[in-house]
Motif scaffolding. Structure first.
Motif, PDB file in Angstrom:
ATOM      1  N   ASP A   2       0.875  -1.171   0.000  1.00  0.00           N
ATOM      2  CA  ASP A   2       0.000   0.000   0.000  1.00  0.00           C
ATOM      3  C   ASP A   2       0.908   1.216   0.000  1.00  0.00           C
ATOM      4  OD1 ASP A   2      -1.611   2.217   0.685  1.00  0.00           O
ATOM      5  OD2 ASP A   2      -3.030   0.913   1.722  1.00  0.00           O
ATOM      6  N   ASN A   3       1.068   1.828  -1.155  1.00  0.00           N
ATOM      7  CA  ASN A   3       1.992   2.954  -1.271  1.00  0.00           C
ATOM      8  C   ASN A   3       1.491   4.177  -0.521  1.00  0.00           C
ATOM      9  OD1 ASN A   3       3.944   1.620  -2.839  1.00  0.00           O
ATOM     10  ND2 ASN A   3       2.752   1.974  -4.693  1.00  0.00           N
ATOM     11  N   THR A   4       0.171   4.300  -0.379  1.00  0.00           N
ATOM     12  CA  THR A   4      -0.381   5.437   0.359  1.00  0.00           C
ATOM     13  C   THR A   4       0.000   5.338   1.834  1.00  0.00           C
ATOM     14  OG1 THR A   4      -2.244   5.609  -1.162  1.00  0.00           O
ATOM     15  CG2 THR A   4      -2.478   6.647   1.002  1.00  0.00           C
ATOM     16  N   LYS A   5      -0.116   4.126   2.363  1.00  0.00           N
ATOM     17  CA  LYS A   5       0.225   3.908   3.774  1.00  0.00           C
ATOM     18  C   LYS A   5       1.698   3.554   3.960  1.00  0.00           C
ATOM     19  CE  LYS A   5      -4.386   2.298   5.101  1.00  0.00           C
ATOM     20  NZ  LYS A   5      -5.171   1.188   5.699  1.00  0.00           N
ATOM     21  N   LYS A   6       2.408   3.404   2.835  1.00  0.00           N
ATOM     22  CA  LYS A   6       3.818   3.017   2.884  1.00  0.00           C
ATOM     23  C   LYS A   6       4.001   1.769   3.744  1.00  0.00           C
ATOM     24  CE  LYS A   6       5.791   7.520   1.852  1.00  0.00           C
ATOM     25  NZ  LYS A   6       6.796   8.543   2.195  1.00  0.00           N
ATOM     26  N   THR A   7       3.238   0.763   3.394  1.00  0.00           N
ATOM     27  CA  THR A   7       3.266  -0.483   4.161  1.00  0.00           C
ATOM     28  C   THR A   7       3.267  -1.678   3.223  1.00  0.00           C
ATOM     29  OG1 THR A   7       2.035   0.587   5.948  1.00  0.00           O
ATOM     30  CG2 THR A   7       2.119  -1.810   5.962  1.00  0.00           C
ATOM     31  N   LEU A   8       4.052  -2.662   3.583  1.00  0.00           N
ATOM     32  CA  LEU A   8       4.093  -3.946   2.889  1.00  0.00           C
ATOM     33  C   LEU A   8       3.381  -4.957   3.770  1.00  0.00           C
ATOM     34  CD1 LEU A   8       5.417  -5.553   0.473  1.00  0.00           C
ATOM     35  CD2 LEU A   8       7.273  -6.062   2.079  1.00  0.00           C
ATOM     36  N   TYR A   9       2.571  -5.804   3.154  1.00  0.00           N
ATOM     37  CA  TYR A   9       1.795  -6.778   3.923  1.00  0.00           C
ATOM     38  C   TYR A   9       2.107  -8.199   3.473  1.00  0.00           C
ATOM     39  CZ  TYR A   9      -1.111  -2.714   5.056  1.00  0.00           C
ATOM     40  OH  TYR A   9      -1.561  -1.488   5.478  1.00  0.00           O
ATOM     41  N   LEU A  10       1.879  -9.129   4.375  1.00  0.00           N
ATOM     42  CA  LEU A  10       1.898 -10.542   4.028  1.00  0.00           C
ATOM     43  C   LEU A  10       0.693 -11.186   4.698  1.00  0.00           C
ATOM     44  CD1 LEU A  10       3.458 -12.790   2.537  1.00  0.00           C
ATOM     45  CD2 LEU A  10       4.465 -13.392   4.749  1.00  0.00           C
ATOM     46  N   GLN A  11      -0.296 -11.516   3.869  1.00  0.00           N
ATOM     47  CA  GLN A  11      -1.476 -12.212   4.379  1.00  0.00           C
ATOM     48  C   GLN A  11      -1.204 -13.707   4.323  1.00  0.00           C
ATOM     49  OE1 GLN A  11      -3.853  -9.956   1.357  1.00  0.00           O
ATOM     50  NE2 GLN A  11      -5.336  -9.853   3.024  1.00  0.00           N
ATOM     51  N   MET A  12      -1.382 -14.360   5.446  1.00  0.00           N
ATOM     52  CA  MET A  12      -1.097 -15.788   5.547  1.00  0.00           C
ATOM     53  C   MET A  12      -2.358 -16.518   5.998  1.00  0.00           C
ATOM     54  SD  MET A  12       2.669 -15.592   7.343  1.00  0.00           S
ATOM     55  CE  MET A  12       2.007 -14.961   8.884  1.00  0.00           C
ATOM     56  N   LYS A  13      -2.726 -17.540   5.285  1.00  0.00           N
ATOM     57  CA  LYS A  13      -3.882 -18.339   5.653  1.00  0.00           C
ATOM     58  C   LYS A  13      -3.511 -19.804   5.619  1.00  0.00           C
ATOM     59  CE  LYS A  13      -5.842 -18.518   0.979  1.00  0.00           C
ATOM     60  NZ  LYS A  13      -7.018 -18.212   0.132  1.00  0.00           N
ATOM     61  N   ASN A  14      -4.391 -20.625   6.218  1.00  0.00           N
ATOM     62  CA  ASN A  14      -4.133 -22.057   6.297  1.00  0.00           C
ATOM     63  C   ASN A  14      -2.712 -22.328   6.800  1.00  0.00           C
ATOM     64  OD1 ASN A  14      -4.651 -24.778   6.049  1.00  0.00           O
ATOM     65  ND2 ASN A  14      -4.087 -24.861   3.882  1.00  0.00           N
ATOM     66  N   LEU A  15      -2.365 -21.694   7.898  1.00  0.00           N
ATOM     67  CA  LEU A  15      -1.017 -21.818   8.429  1.00  0.00           C
ATOM     68  C   LEU A  15      -0.740 -23.216   8.940  1.00  0.00           C
ATOM     69  CD1 LEU A  15      -0.834 -18.344  10.152  1.00  0.00           C
ATOM     70  CD2 LEU A  15       0.804 -19.196   8.459  1.00  0.00           C
ATOM     71  N   LYS A  16       0.527 -23.616   8.772  1.00  0.00           N
ATOM     72  CA  LYS A  16       0.973 -24.937   9.174  1.00  0.00           C
ATOM     73  C   LYS A  16       2.100 -24.800  10.191  1.00  0.00           C
ATOM     74  CE  LYS A  16       0.194 -26.499   4.414  1.00  0.00           C
ATOM     75  NZ  LYS A  16       0.809 -27.142   3.221  1.00  0.00           N
ATOM     76  N   PRO A  17       2.343 -25.819  10.994  1.00  0.00           N
ATOM     77  CA  PRO A  17       3.449 -25.740  11.963  1.00  0.00           C
ATOM     78  C   PRO A  17       4.785 -25.413  11.308  1.00  0.00           C
ATOM     79  CG  PRO A  17       2.028 -27.571  12.512  1.00  0.00           C
ATOM     80  CD  PRO A  17       1.544 -27.036  11.194  1.00  0.00           C
ATOM     81  N   GLU A  18       5.000 -25.867  10.091  1.00  0.00           N
ATOM     82  CA  GLU A  18       6.258 -25.575   9.405  1.00  0.00           C
ATOM     83  C   GLU A  18       6.380 -24.124   8.955  1.00  0.00           C
ATOM     84  OE1 GLU A  18       4.089 -28.026   8.732  1.00  0.00           O
ATOM     85  OE2 GLU A  18       3.912 -28.398   6.558  1.00  0.00           O
ATOM     86  N   ASP A  19       5.327 -23.345   9.122  1.00  0.00           N
ATOM     87  CA  ASP A  19       5.398 -21.909   8.854  1.00  0.00           C
ATOM     88  C   ASP A  19       5.969 -21.145  10.041  1.00  0.00           C
ATOM     89  OD1 ASP A  19       2.251 -22.184   7.168  1.00  0.00           O
ATOM     90  OD2 ASP A  19       4.238 -22.003   6.237  1.00  0.00           O
ATOM     91  N   THR A  20       6.165 -21.828  11.151  1.00  0.00           N
ATOM     92  CA  THR A  20       6.718 -21.192  12.344  1.00  0.00           C
ATOM     93  C   THR A  20       8.097 -20.612  12.048  1.00  0.00           C
ATOM     94  OG1 THR A  20       5.490 -22.574  13.881  1.00  0.00           O
ATOM     95  CG2 THR A  20       7.550 -21.619  14.689  1.00  0.00           C
ATOM     96  N   GLY A  21       8.319 -19.382  12.514  1.00  0.00           N
ATOM     97  CA  GLY A  21       9.619 -18.767  12.319  1.00  0.00           C
ATOM     98  C   GLY A  21       9.592 -17.280  12.543  1.00  0.00           C
ATOM     99  N   LEU A  22      10.744 -16.685  12.376  1.00  0.00           N
ATOM    100  CA  LEU A  22      10.880 -15.235  12.468  1.00  0.00           C
ATOM    101  C   LEU A  22      10.782 -14.673  11.055  1.00  0.00           C
ATOM    102  CD1 LEU A  22      11.377 -13.128  14.665  1.00  0.00           C
ATOM    103  CD2 LEU A  22      13.825 -13.342  14.224  1.00  0.00           C
TER     104      LEU A  22
END
Length: 122
Positions: free
Chosen positions: A69-89
Motif C-alpha cells: 500500500d503505497n499510500t500507507k507506505k506499508t508492505l503486507y503478508l497475508q497468511m492463511k491455512n497456516l501450518k506448523p512448518e510456517d513457524t519462524g521469524l
C-alpha cells in the motif's frame, strides 16, 4: 528503517497478516518477505515489484499473499491455512533492483527489518 509487526501464535489452519512499515525508507525495487524457521537457513517466501508483480516460494504458494500500500507506505503478508512448518521469524526486506534480478537471494537485499515471530501450533 523497516518495522515488522503482526506476528502471533496461532493454531494450524489459522490466519495472520504481517505488516512492514516503510516510512523513511527510499524504495524503488523489489520488496520481499523472508522467514527463518528454528535451526534452518533464512528462506524467501514472497516478492513484489513496484508494479505489483508477485512471486512466491512453492511452500507458501496459494496460502500467502504479498501486497503493498503505497499510500500507507506499508508492505503486507497475508497468511492463511497456516501450518506448523510456517513457524519462524519473519522479515521484510527491500532491494534496489527489480525482483527478477534479485530473486530471493538474501544478500541482494539492502534493508531489513528486525523480524516478527510467527508460531503455529498443531
Amino acid at each position: 528503517q523497516l518495522v515488522e509487526s503482526g506476528g502471533d501464535s496461532v493454531q494450524t489452519g489459522g490466519s495472520l497478516t504481517l505488516s512492514c512499515g516503510l516510512s523513511g525508507v527510499t524504495y524503488s525495487g523489489c520488496m520481499a518477505w523472508f522467514r527463518r524457521a528454528p535451526e534452518k537457513e533464512l528462506e524467501g517466501g514472497a516478492t513484489i515489484d513496484p508494479d505489483g508483480s508477485t512471486r512466491y516460494a512453492e511452500s507458501v504458494k496459494g496460502r500467502f499473499t504479498i501486497t503493498q500500500d503505497n499510500t500507507k507506505k506499508t508492505l503486507y503478508l497475508q497468511m492463511k491455512n497456516l501450518k506448523p512448518e510456517d513457524t519462524g521469524l519473519y522479515y521484510c526486506a527491500i532491494a534496489v533492483l527489480a525482483c527478477f534480478i534479485v530473486t530471493m537471494s538474501t544478500y541482494k537485499y539492502r534493508d531489513w527489518g528486525q523480524g516478527t515471530q510467527v508460531t503455529v501450533s498443531s
